[in-house]
Each structure stands twice: as C-alpha cells, then as structure tokens.
Design an enzyme around this catalytic site. Structure first.
Site, short mmCIF file in Angstrom:
data_model
loop_
_atom_site.label_atom_id
_atom_site.label_comp_id
_atom_site.label_asym_id
_atom_site.label_seq_id
_atom_site.Cartn_x
_atom_site.Cartn_y
_atom_site.Cartn_z
N ARG A 1 6.17 -33.90 -80.58
CA ARG A 1 6.05 -34.34 -79.19
C ARG A 1 7.37 -34.22 -78.43
O ARG A 1 7.39 -33.84 -77.26
CB ARG A 1 5.55 -35.77 -79.14
CG ARG A 1 4.10 -35.87 -79.62
CD ARG A 1 3.54 -37.24 -79.43
NE ARG A 1 2.13 -37.29 -79.81
CZ ARG A 1 1.39 -38.38 -79.78
NH1 ARG A 1 1.91 -39.51 -79.38
NH2 ARG A 1 0.13 -38.35 -80.14
N ASP B 1 -0.09 -51.35 -68.31
CA ASP B 1 0.31 -50.49 -69.42
C ASP B 1 1.78 -50.10 -69.21
O ASP B 1 2.25 -50.05 -68.08
CB ASP B 1 -0.56 -49.22 -69.49
CG ASP B 1 -0.50 -48.55 -70.85
OD1 ASP B 1 -1.45 -48.73 -71.66
OD2 ASP B 1 0.50 -47.86 -71.14
#
Ligand SMILES: C[S@@+](CC[C@H](N)C(=O)[O-])C[C@H]1O[C@@H](n2cnc3c(N)ncnc32)[C@H](O)[C@@H]1O
Length: 292
Positions: A46, A155
């Site tokens: 990633r 979030d």
C-alpha cells in the site's frame, strides 16, 4: 534485514525492518493501530504506491516527510492506506434486530416526550452502517426528524467520510437492504448503476472526521453506540481505554454494539453487561448515584 517482495511491480523500493517499525510506531502513536509483523507485505504494497505518487526514492525519505508539520494530507493518505474500510448495509444484522426490538421503542417514546436521543456510529467507514441505523430508526419512528433525534457518524479517514456523505453506492450493494426499506428510502441513480440514500435518512445523520484516539469534541451522552470492526486493529490496552471511554459516553441503560471478533475487557466490564452476541448494556444508575 532489508525485505523486498519478490513479485511486486515496485520491488525496486527497499523496505527494511527499521522502516516497518518506524511506520508501525507512527500508526500506533497517531491512530492507535497495531501493525503486526505479518502486515509487512500489506503495508509495503500500500505505501510503495504513496512513494511513487510523491516521487520519493525510499522509505527513509517518506518517513521524514510524514513528520513534517505541513504534510497533513500525506498523513491522511497514510491512514487511508493502512486502514481497512470493508463494510456493508445491515452487516451483523442481529445488532439491528436488537436495536429495533430493545432500544428503539423506549427511545422513540422518550423522543416523543421531548427527550434527546443520540446514536453514534464510531468508525462508520463509507456510511452503510449509519444509513442502516437511520433506516431502522425511521421504520419504527417515521417522524424522528421532527424530534431531537440525531445519528453521529465518524471515521478517522477523511476520504471515506467524504464517500459516506455522498450516500451513493453501486447498485449491487442494495441486496443487503430489506426490500421495504429500499422502496421507502433508496433511489436509483446513474441510469440504474448506482443507488443513493434518500433525504429523510440524510437528515438524521451528521458525518464528521474523528480519530477515536484523540479527545472527543462532544459531551454526549449517547443512547446507542455502534463501534464495530474498528478496535480489532488496536492493541489490548488501547481497546480497553476505548471501551472505558464509550462506557462513560453512554447514558445509563445505553447500548454498545461491537464487531463479531471483538470482546469487552478491562474496567468497562464492571459497568457493561452482555445482552446478546457482541451487544452490551450499561448498568442503570441507582438513585442518588452517578453511572459515569
Ligand atoms: C472495517 S471498517 C468498519 C466499518 C463498520 N463499522 C462496519 O463494521 O461495517 C473500520 C473503520 O475504522 C476506521 N478507523 C480505524 N482506526 C480508527 C481510529 N483510530 N479512529 C476512528 N476510526 C478508525 C477505518 O478508517 C475504517 O473505516
């Protein structure tokens, strides 16, 4: 030891144990994330994309960048790269059954009697969880918007909060939504390729960016908290602190729903009793005592 994956396009970028430990330390300190050694290939795959995007020569350069005060956006990219956003409508449906049968009748009665009702989806990802909560609320209590009823959805990842706010999903995701709810609150868009959440659902929800590790910029209390499949990425001490903070944020008699592989441990167990699969209820206050 320097570790380079065999079969990746970006294999020319070296990733040493020291690089991994430095990334893991940032993830732990800033976001509470516990990156086990086994996550090294995932982290590499990633983050090497970020190195390419920023035209950097290696992880030491990337780490230096992450520590610069003006690199807020890159730190946010790091969160997006390290977290998993998997979610779905009415995921772990037994929680929505408990919400409907045990929590909402009393909360609706309270709201009609002018009481404040607050529900929180903490770690809401792209929004399917808070929209599922909103559908459950409106199904039981269609006039909720005329009362003091709100759902907070937060979030850590600003990109995912942005997606949640749009309330737009591929049409395949509609299969998770009961047919009657689809008829009432879900609209087809983009020539039928996507669905969008209807206005009555949106009106109930406030979306915000929030790192659960930081001080929370509200006092609560909340009647219901969903924090599912979030704490699983934290170490045990961080989880216990979080359970304790949720417990303090709940009204006496309030409910906490957690993910299928999570368990409440630590001091919060003294106030929270199990009331179903990964479902907990805070003790009701005895008269003259504080439940917090
Ligand atoms: C796997 S998703 C769970 C979504 C939803 N609750 C569910 O169960 O379907 C985990 C979410 O937790 C968020 N998250 C991870 N660390 C966090 C933190 N420190 N503060 C707030 N959210 C966090 C991630 O960004 C991600 O969207």
């Amino acid at each position: 030891m320097t570790w380079v994956p065999k079969d990746m396009v970006s294999a020319e970028i070296a990733f040493s144990d020291a690089d991994f430990r430095a990334i893991a330390a940032i993830a732990q300190e800033r976001f509470g994330l516990n990156l086990a050694e086994s996550k090294k290939p995932l982290v590499y795959s990633r983050l090497s994309k970020r190195l390419k995007a920023r035209n950097l020569n290696g992880f030491p350069e990337y780490l230096k960048l992450l520590n610069q005060a003006d690199e807020t956006d890159e730190r946010q990219e790091l969160i997006s790269a390290l977290t998993t956003n998997v979610t779905s409508f009415f995921r772990e449906n037994h929680h929505f059954e408990t919400l409907t049968s045990e929590c909402l009748p009393a909360l609706a009665a309270g709201a009609r009697a002018r009481q404040r009702v607050r529900l929180w989806s903490a770690g809401c990802s792209s929004g399917q969880e808070p929209y599922s909560i909103a559908m459950s609320v409106l199904d039981q209590f269609p006039e909720a918007a005329n009362h003091d009823v709100r759902i907070l959805a937060t979030d850590i990842d600003p990109q995912i909060v942005g997606r949640a706010r749009t309330g737009s999903y591929p049409i395949e995701e509609a299969t998770g939504i009961p047919a009657a709810y689809q008829t009432k609150w879900v609209r087809k868009a983009d020539g039928g390729g996507r669905i969008t959440m209807g206005e009555p659902l949106r009106q109930l929800i406030t979306f915000a960016e929030l790192n659960l590790m930081d001080p929370w910029p509200f006092k609560g209390p909340f009647d219901v908290i969903f924090c599912r499949n979030v704490a699983i990425y934290f170490n045990q001490q961080t989880q216990q602190n979080l359970w304790q903070r949720f417990c303090q944020m709940l009204t006496p008699g309030g409910y906490l729903f957690i993910g299928h592989s999570e368990r409440i441990t630590g001091p919060a167990t003294q106030k929270l009793s199990g009331v179903g699969i990964t479902s907990y209820r805070k003790a009701l206050a005895r008269s003259g005592t504080s439940a917090h």
